[in-house]
Design a protein around this motif. Structure first.
Motif, PDB file in Angstrom:
ATOM      1  N   GLY A  45      68.179  72.692   6.170  1.00  0.00           N
ATOM      2  CA  GLY A  45      68.399  71.480   6.952  1.00  0.00           C
ATOM      3  C   GLY A  45      67.710  70.230   6.437  1.00  0.00           C
ATOM      4  N   ASP A  46      67.128  70.271   5.246  1.00  0.00           N
ATOM      5  CA  ASP A  46      66.453  69.102   4.684  1.00  0.00           C
ATOM      6  C   ASP A  46      67.483  68.174   4.039  1.00  0.00           C
ATOM      7  OD1 ASP A  46      64.955  67.237   3.271  1.00  0.00           O
ATOM      8  OD2 ASP A  46      63.523  68.705   2.500  1.00  0.00           O
ATOM      9  N   GLY A  47      67.721  67.014   4.649  1.00  0.00           N
ATOM     10  CA  GLY A  47      68.722  66.075   4.168  1.00  0.00           C
ATOM     11  C   GLY A  47      68.374  65.453   2.833  1.00  0.00           C
ATOM     12  N   LYS A  48      67.100  65.193   2.597  1.00  0.00           N
ATOM     13  CA  LYS A  48      66.678  64.593   1.332  1.00  0.00           C
ATOM     14  C   LYS A  48      66.945  65.550   0.173  1.00  0.00           C
ATOM     15  CE  LYS A  48      62.673  62.310  -0.729  1.00  0.00           C
ATOM     16  NZ  LYS A  48      61.273  61.959  -0.562  1.00  0.00           N
ATOM     17  N   ALA A  49      66.669  66.828   0.387  1.00  0.00           N
ATOM     18  CA  ALA A  49      66.927  67.828  -0.649  1.00  0.00           C
ATOM     19  C   ALA A  49      68.430  67.950  -0.915  1.00  0.00           C
ATOM     20  CB  ALA A  49      66.342  69.180  -0.243  1.00  0.00           C
ATOM     21  N   ALA A  50      69.240  67.952   0.149  1.00  0.00           N
ATOM     22  CA  ALA A  50      70.691  68.052  -0.015  1.00  0.00           C
ATOM     23  C   ALA A  50      71.222  66.834  -0.768  1.00  0.00           C
ATOM     24  CB  ALA A  50      71.366  68.181   1.350  1.00  0.00           C
ATOM     25  N   TYR A  51      70.715  65.655  -0.452  1.00  0.00           N
ATOM     26  CA  TYR A  51      71.147  64.444  -1.143  1.00  0.00           C
ATOM     27  C   TYR A  51      70.819  64.539  -2.635  1.00  0.00           C
ATOM     28  CZ  TYR A  51      71.599  59.601  -2.522  1.00  0.00           C
ATOM     29  OH  TYR A  51      71.956  58.462  -3.171  1.00  0.00           O
ATOM     30  N   GLN A  52      69.609  64.960  -2.953  1.00  0.00           N
ATOM     31  CA  GLN A  52      69.202  65.050  -4.357  1.00  0.00           C
ATOM     32  C   GLN A  52      70.029  66.087  -5.105  1.00  0.00           C
ATOM     33  OE1 GLN A  52      67.037  62.895  -5.885  1.00  0.00           O
ATOM     34  NE2 GLN A  52      67.942  63.847  -7.641  1.00  0.00           N
ATOM     35  N   LEU A  53      70.386  67.182  -4.448  1.00  0.00           N
ATOM     36  CA  LEU A  53      71.237  68.182  -5.101  1.00  0.00           C
ATOM     37  C   LEU A  53      72.621  67.614  -5.378  1.00  0.00           C
ATOM     38  CD1 LEU A  53      70.150  71.357  -3.146  1.00  0.00           C
ATOM     39  CD2 LEU A  53      69.896  70.962  -5.606  1.00  0.00           C
ATOM     40  N   GLY A  54      73.121  66.756  -4.488  1.00  0.00           N
ATOM     41  CA  GLY A  54      74.389  66.091  -4.747  1.00  0.00           C
ATOM     42  C   GLY A  54      74.317  65.197  -5.967  1.00  0.00           C
ATOM     43  N   VAL A  55      73.232  64.454  -6.080  1.00  0.00           N
ATOM     44  CA  VAL A  55      73.036  63.587  -7.246  1.00  0.00           C
ATOM     45  C   VAL A  55      72.995  64.431  -8.517  1.00  0.00           C
ATOM     46  CG1 VAL A  55      71.398  62.026  -8.395  1.00  0.00           C
ATOM     47  CG2 VAL A  55      71.879  61.764  -5.954  1.00  0.00           C
ATOM     48  N   GLN A  56      72.245  65.517  -8.488  1.00  0.00           N
ATOM     49  CA  GLN A  56      72.135  66.379  -9.660  1.00  0.00           C
ATOM     50  C   GLN A  56      73.468  67.035 -10.010  1.00  0.00           C
ATOM     51  OE1 GLN A  56      69.363  66.593 -11.626  1.00  0.00           O
ATOM     52  NE2 GLN A  56      68.579  65.002 -10.285  1.00  0.00           N
ATOM     53  N   SER A  57      74.242  67.422  -9.003  1.00  0.00           N
ATOM     54  CA  SER A  57      75.550  68.038  -9.251  1.00  0.00           C
ATOM     55  C   SER A  57      76.495  67.055  -9.919  1.00  0.00           C
ATOM     56  CB  SER A  57      76.177  68.522  -7.940  1.00  0.00           C
ATOM     57  OG  SER A  57      75.424  69.546  -7.371  1.00  0.00           O
ATOM     58  N   ASP A  68      58.428  77.476   4.194  1.00  0.00           N
ATOM     59  CA  ASP A  68      58.358  76.184   4.863  1.00  0.00           C
ATOM     60  C   ASP A  68      59.355  75.225   4.209  1.00  0.00           C
ATOM     61  OD1 ASP A  68      56.948  73.274   4.954  1.00  0.00           O
ATOM     62  OD2 ASP A  68      56.466  74.439   6.748  1.00  0.00           O
ATOM     63  N   THR A  69      60.358  74.790   4.966  1.00  0.00           N
ATOM     64  CA  THR A  69      61.428  73.949   4.434  1.00  0.00           C
ATOM     65  C   THR A  69      60.903  72.631   3.886  1.00  0.00           C
ATOM     66  OG1 THR A  69      62.984  74.932   5.983  1.00  0.00           O
ATOM     67  CG2 THR A  69      63.630  72.861   5.001  1.00  0.00           C
ATOM     68  N   LEU A  96      67.051  75.875  -1.327  1.00  0.00           N
ATOM     69  CA  LEU A  96      66.514  76.542  -0.136  1.00  0.00           C
ATOM     70  C   LEU A  96      66.229  75.532   0.972  1.00  0.00           C
ATOM     71  CD1 LEU A  96      64.018  79.081  -1.761  1.00  0.00           C
ATOM     72  CD2 LEU A  96      66.132  79.632  -0.552  1.00  0.00           C
ATOM     73  N   ALA A  97      65.637  74.404   0.606  1.00  0.00           N
ATOM     74  CA  ALA A  97      65.310  73.376   1.593  1.00  0.00           C
ATOM     75  C   ALA A  97      66.581  72.775   2.192  1.00  0.00           C
ATOM     76  CB  ALA A  97      64.449  72.291   0.956  1.00  0.00           C
ATOM     77  N   ALA A  98      67.577  72.509   1.346  1.00  0.00           N
ATOM     78  CA  ALA A  98      68.828  71.930   1.842  1.00  0.00           C
ATOM     79  C   ALA A  98      69.534  72.891   2.792  1.00  0.00           C
ATOM     80  CB  ALA A  98      69.741  71.573   0.674  1.00  0.00           C
ATOM     81  N   ASN A  99      69.545  74.160   2.443  1.00  0.00           N
ATOM     82  CA  ASN A  99      70.158  75.154   3.331  1.00  0.00           C
ATOM     83  C   ASN A  99      69.363  75.312   4.616  1.00  0.00           C
ATOM     84  OD1 ASN A  99      72.409  75.741   1.737  1.00  0.00           O
ATOM     85  ND2 ASN A  99      71.226  77.154   0.476  1.00  0.00           N
ATOM     86  N   PHE A 129      59.571  69.230  -0.819  1.00  0.00           N
ATOM     87  CA  PHE A 129      58.559  68.424  -1.502  1.00  0.00           C
ATOM     88  C   PHE A 129      58.254  68.980  -2.892  1.00  0.00           C
ATOM     89  CE2 PHE A 129      54.043  67.516  -2.401  1.00  0.00           C
ATOM     90  CZ  PHE A 129      54.108  66.130  -2.426  1.00  0.00           C
ATOM     91  N   TYR A 130      57.965  70.270  -2.973  1.00  0.00           N
ATOM     92  CA  TYR A 130      57.611  70.867  -4.258  1.00  0.00           C
ATOM     93  C   TYR A 130      58.828  70.916  -5.183  1.00  0.00           C
ATOM     94  CZ  TYR A 130      55.071  73.875  -7.514  1.00  0.00           C
ATOM     95  OH  TYR A 130      54.457  74.385  -8.620  1.00  0.00           O
ATOM     96  N   GLY A 131      60.013  71.096  -4.611  1.00  0.00           N
ATOM     97  CA  GLY A 131      61.224  71.066  -5.420  1.00  0.00           C
ATOM     98  C   GLY A 131      61.404  69.718  -6.107  1.00  0.00           C
ATOM     99  N   HIS A 132      61.150  68.626  -5.370  1.00  0.00           N
ATOM    100  CA  HIS A 132      61.237  67.294  -5.969  1.00  0.00           C
ATOM    101  C   HIS A 132      60.176  67.121  -7.063  1.00  0.00           C
ATOM    102  CE1 HIS A 132      63.806  66.044  -2.571  1.00  0.00           C
ATOM    103  NE2 HIS A 132      64.255  65.167  -3.442  1.00  0.00           N
TER     104      HIS A 132
END
Length: 161
Positions: free
Chosen positions: A83-95, A48-49, A78-81, A54-57
């Protein structure tokens, strides 16, 4: 039990755990918090994306130890791939921040923020504009690209996204 019954049980447990998450008293109970994390993890493992994001955060910001952080990042990927925009944004911040094992990577941050922009995350265009305006390790400043993303950010602000 049959597969659909297990999935129903997982969805009901996840639903209840998400409702309990908003009760501060529930979060202070160690056994209940452990049960809730089990529900989040079960739903995330079912693919479930939304649960993965949610759990990743939770693991990234509240997890204890490097293992929890790494699992949180894996779930966010996994969530960003998915289609979860919030997860993709957070991965950008972390990168862009980097950590003790990985240097800041602006090119990777751009990739994640472009995914977040495609998913209509409200802050992705402004962060991309700022990154291209100022530059970062591994990414030269590009005023034209910065202006293009600034225009997208202004359009998103006007449209209320």
């Amino acid at each position: 039990m049959s597969r659909w019954l297990w999935q129903l049980r997982a969805r009901l447990g996840y639903w209840l755990a998400r409702r309990l998450f908003h009760w501060p008293a529930a979060l202070r109970q160690p056994r209940l918090w452990q049960w809730m994390q089990g529900q989040y993890g079960r739903m995330a493992n079912l693919g479930d994306t939304q649960a993965q994001g949610f759990y990743g955060h939770i693991l990234l910001f509240r997890g204890q130890g490097l293992g929890a952080r790494e699992e949180g990042l894996r779930l966010l990927r996994l969530a960003a791939n998915g289609g979860d925009g919030k997860a993709a944004y957070q991965l950008g911040v972390q990168s862009l921040q980097g950590d003790t094992r990985q240097a800041p990577d602006a090119a990777q941050a751009v990739r994640w923020w472009e995914m977040a922009l495609a998913a209509e995350h409200p802050l992705a265009a402004s962060r991309l504009s700022q990154l291209y305006r100022d530059g970062a390790p591994g990414l030269e400043p590009d005023p034209q690209t910065a202006e293009r993303y600034a225009a997208l950010a202004a359009e998103a602000t006007r449209s209320g996204r």
